[in-house]
Scaffold this motif. Structure first.
Motif, mmCIF file in Angstrom:
data_model
loop_
_atom_site.group_PDB
_atom_site.id
_atom_site.type_symbol
_atom_site.label_atom_id
_atom_site.label_comp_id
_atom_site.label_asym_id
_atom_site.label_seq_id
_atom_site.Cartn_x
_atom_site.Cartn_y
_atom_site.Cartn_z
ATOM 1 N N SER A 290 0.848 -1.190 0.000
ATOM 2 C CA SER A 290 0.000 0.000 0.000
ATOM 3 C C SER A 290 0.883 1.238 0.000
ATOM 4 O O SER A 290 2.091 1.163 0.265
ATOM 5 N N ASN A 291 0.286 2.387 -0.267
ATOM 6 C CA ASN A 291 1.046 3.637 -0.243
ATOM 7 C C ASN A 291 1.643 3.868 1.142
ATOM 8 O O ASN A 291 2.795 4.305 1.279
ATOM 9 N N GLU A 292 0.866 3.527 2.175
ATOM 10 C CA GLU A 292 1.342 3.708 3.550
ATOM 11 C C GLU A 292 2.540 2.811 3.828
ATOM 12 O O GLU A 292 3.538 3.242 4.415
ATOM 13 N N TYR A 294 4.630 1.474 1.606
ATOM 14 C CA TYR A 294 5.773 1.888 0.788
ATOM 15 C C TYR A 294 6.524 3.043 1.453
ATOM 16 O O TYR A 294 7.753 3.005 1.592
ATOM 17 N N HIS A 295 5.797 4.084 1.857
ATOM 18 C CA HIS A 295 6.459 5.270 2.422
ATOM 19 C C HIS A 295 6.962 5.027 3.843
ATOM 20 O O HIS A 295 7.952 5.635 4.260
ATOM 21 N N ARG A 298 10.242 3.312 3.123
ATOM 22 C CA ARG A 298 11.165 4.282 2.500
ATOM 23 C C ARG A 298 11.729 5.233 3.556
ATOM 24 O O ARG A 298 12.939 5.485 3.604
#
Length: 756
Positions: A290-292, A294-295, A298
């Motif tokens: 999910s975007n959450e 991934y970041h 990162r």
């Protein structure tokens, strides 16, 4: 702006980019000793030839004299042109100024230090061999004695990443989670730690190559066996909680001395945790995060890399819980690795080149992106509008009785990288790339396995598991993606896409309807063919599924109906900026080419070696690169086709056009026609795979340079070769081609023992 509005102090860590005006850069070295990786081995192969070759280019571009130490005669980086004068060699941006064919060991390195007197040494481009050698040289005082500094990441930081206990404490200092673990130095300590952590557990060896000495242990007996072996080659063994079934995700990160730090590529393992990333199918960019998620990962990568003080490039690996945001950091590799080579080729971002520059003190804002013609800086995170699939190559079948189970110690000898606009397209490409005998994602061992045997094939990760998945999804009869998921723990997203491929492959009605349309070149076949090609099926697969057709029949129909692959660029920025790149791939997802058809410029096509394997390794990359450099040196245009991300030949600056594509009849003819090749095709530089294509592409109209395909066939075919020897009056041993045990025994009795 927000800080000024509120009157708060600006957090300097958030300023991007930090520029050259903010600090005094260190003096660039005048002479650098570059340590190579030595002979190829499992876990340390051609990727370090690529990284070393890139480092040489980067250093010499800054006017640095490069002394290379590497005993591997098959590598590109050790290339010595005897026709060059010393002045010409110094001016050659791709060649080391001097090469020492010596073991990369402390004693020999010190001898070179005494002779050459370099003012700096680069240890991050030669794998674990160079890294461990650098640590020994520093700890013994040899580097200080010769006033030779280490470029890039400091030895202190290297040790902090390699020593598992220090690394865990470093992560905890900034609140980053690591697995519950205990560092041990003896077998008895390891067993005691196992009782505390609990079984099953993961044992990881420190300062080890390719996960050597690491593995999952189900009980104390397994741990005793593993610890005995591991501590024979490593000074430390970390015992940690097992996270079998979690996702494994990695990020490639670069950081300069100003603390500018970016993630260049994130990748996700197809196989859940428990299989070494070098033995896992890997997808870039990640598809199931999910975007959450991934970041979150990162941001954690940037925090850890900054806290450790990495300068240059590194790789950080995570275990991510499949149903929550819980994660653990597995490790950080403070050097170039096989994953780095994959990330570099997957994104078009020259990681090794940039890392070498950063190690000297150059900053990210100073480096320009050559792909965009210098319009952007290298301090950017690449955007990918395509999907990359890496599949490892194993040669376990060459060893009688070899254990085919995959674990946390690497067993693969090479890998391939496929590019497509969808996962399905790139996945099928990759399976064929790794071995031309693989048709694609379909059963290759038949579908006769009883359910209990198929379950075992799916539960236990081996080099054959992907074919077990294909068998299950094609089989039906109570088998579906949910049952495969329960047995393998592979993410539903991947299995759903593979199920889509299988649904098409086993749709007999579709193939029966398509066959007459292909035979008559009926326009009604257009949409069906395009849809099937977008799933990654080849002409040969289509012909076999239809039955009674040849790949030539399918190709002729496709071309007549305009169903042809489109050529797309790897431009690092997903077409946000105009790109000046010759780094290409083909796809059936697209209505036009990134390069106009009229751009075809002719020239000579050179076929690479494909994946490294036992008997076909980096020596063929040397052949391909040497051939390409000779062509371009004579003013000819050179086009390269290869699918191996570990190679120098797949560096886009080594040729006029690079196709990261399959070495197959279908794809080679596509490139041959698309590029308007007018000189011919060189097939003799890449080993057996391109050699086997000589006859098929010659029959299809391509011009093969060098030995005529008929003579290649005469040399390869035993019967034809024997007849040729008889005609030439050359004696040969008595021989026979036999198909049964009885025939073999009879022939052996006739000619007498010993027999071969």
């Amino acid at each position: 702006k927000a800080a000024r509005a509120t009157g708060k102090a600006v957090d300097k860590a958030l300023i991007w980019p930090k520029t050259i005006n903010d600090y005094t850069p260190p003096a660039y070295p005048k002479k650098v000793l570059l340590l190579g990786s030595g002979g190829l081995s499992i876990g340390q192969a051609g990727e370090f030839d690529y990284s070393g070759a890139q480092a040489i280019k980067a250093l010499k571009e800054e006017g640095v004299e490069v002394v290379l130490m590497n005993p591997n005669i098959a590598s590109v980086q050790t290339n010595v042109d005897p026709s060059q004068s010393q002045e010409e060699r110094l001016a050659d941006k791709g060649a080391a100024d001097r090469v020492f064919f010596l073991p990369v060991t402390p004693d020999y390195v010190e001898a070179v230090l005494e002779k050459e007197k370099p003012d700096a040494i680069l240890i991050s481009m030669g794998g674990q061999t160079a890294l461990n050698c650098g640590i020994e040289l520093d700890e013994s005082g040899v580097l200080a004695k010769h006033n030779c500094r280490v470029l890039g990441t400091s030895i202190e930081t290297v040790i902090a990443t390699e020593d598992r206990e220090i690394f865990k404490n470093k992560c905890l200092e900034i609140g980053e989670p690591c697995a519950n673990s205990i560092a041990t130095n003896t077998v008895e300590e390891a067993l005691a730690a196992g009782d505390k952590v609990g079984y099953p557990l993961m044992a990881r060896a420190a300062f080890a190559l390719g996960g050597l000495g690491s593995g999952i242990c189900q009980n104390a007996d397994e741990l005793r066996t593993l610890a005995t072996k591991a501590l024979a080659v490593s000074p430390q063994l970390l015992i940690e909680k097992s996270m079998l079934g979690w996702k494994e995700v990695e990020y490639e990160v670069v950081r300069d001395q100003l603390d500018n730090c970016i993630t260049v590529c994130n990748m996700e393992n197809f196989d859940p945790l428990g299989v070494h990333t070098g033995d896992s199918i890997v997808i870039a960019p990640s598809q199931t995060l999910s975007n959450e998620e991934y970041h979150m990962l990162r941001s954690a990568a940037l925090r850890v890399v900054r806290h450790l003080g990495i300068v240059g490039e590194c790789n950080i690996q995570y275990a991510l819980h499949p149903e929550s945001l819980e994660y653990c950091i597995i490790e950080v590799n403070p050097r170039l690795s096989r994953s780095s080579a994959l990330a570099s080729k997957a994104t078009g971002y020259p990681l090794a080149f940039v890392a070498a520059k950063l190690s000297m003190g150059v900053t990210l804002p100073e480096l320009r992106n050559t792909v965009t013609g210098g319009a952007t800086i290298m301090g950017f995170e690449p955007a990918l509008d395509y999907c990359v699939t890496k599949v490892p190559r194993w040669d376990l079948g060459k060893f009688q009785g070899a254990n085919r189970v995959l674990g946390s110690a690497m067993a693969s000898v090479g890998e391939v990288m496929a590019i497509g606009r969808t996962f399905e397209e790139s996945f099928q490409k990759a399976l064929r790339m790794v071995d031309p005998s693989n048709p694609g994602f379909e059963p290759i061992d038949g579908m006769e396995l009883p359910d209990d045997s198929l379950e075992k094939k799916l539960v236990i990760p081996t080099d054959r598991r992907v074919w077990g998945i294909a068998e299950a999804l094609y089989k039906g009869q109570g088998w579906d993606k949910h049952r495969v998921r329960d047995l393998t723990k592979i993410d539903d997203w991947f299995l759903s896409r593979l199920d889509k491929i299988a649904a098409t492959g086993k749709d007999k009605d579709k193939w029966a309807a398509l066959k007459p349309l292909i035979q008559s070149h009926d326009a009604k076949a257009t949409s069906m063919l395009r849809e099937i090609k977008q799933l990654g099926f080849t002409d040969d697969q289509i012909a076999n599924f239809c039955g009674g057709l040849s790949d030539d029949d399918v190709r002729a129909c496709r071309k007549a109906l305009g169903v042809i692959p489109r050529v797309k660029q790897i431009d690092t920025l997903a077409a946000e900026y105009a790109a000046e790149t010759n780094y290409l791939y083909t796809t059936y997802h697209g209505d036009d080419d990134d390069q106009l058809a009229g751009d075809a410029k002719g020239g000579t096509l050179v076929l690479g070696s494909g994946p490294y394997r036992i008997g076909s390794s980096v020596e063929f990359d040397w052949c391909g690169v040497s051939a390409m450099r000779a062509l371009r040196g004579s003013g000819a245009r050179g086009v390269m086709v290869n699918c191996n991300p570990e190679t120098v030949s797949t560096d886009y600056d080594e040729c006029d056009a690079l196709y990261f594509e399959e070495l197959s009849k279908e794809r080679v003819l596509d490139v041959y026609e698309r590029e308007g090749i007018d000189t011919g095709c060189v097939i003799s530089m890449g080993g057996q795979i391109p050699q086997n294509l000589a006859g098929p592409i010659h029959a299809a109209g391509a011009r093969v340079l060098g030995t005529h395909p008929d003579m290649i066939d005469a040399a390869e075919d035993r019967s034809k070769f024997s007849a040729l020897m008889d005609a030439a009056g050359v004696d040969q041993p008595k021989w026979a081609e036999l198909s049964s045990h009885e025939q073999a025994v009879s022939f052996a009795s006739e000619v007498g023992y010993p027999v071969l």
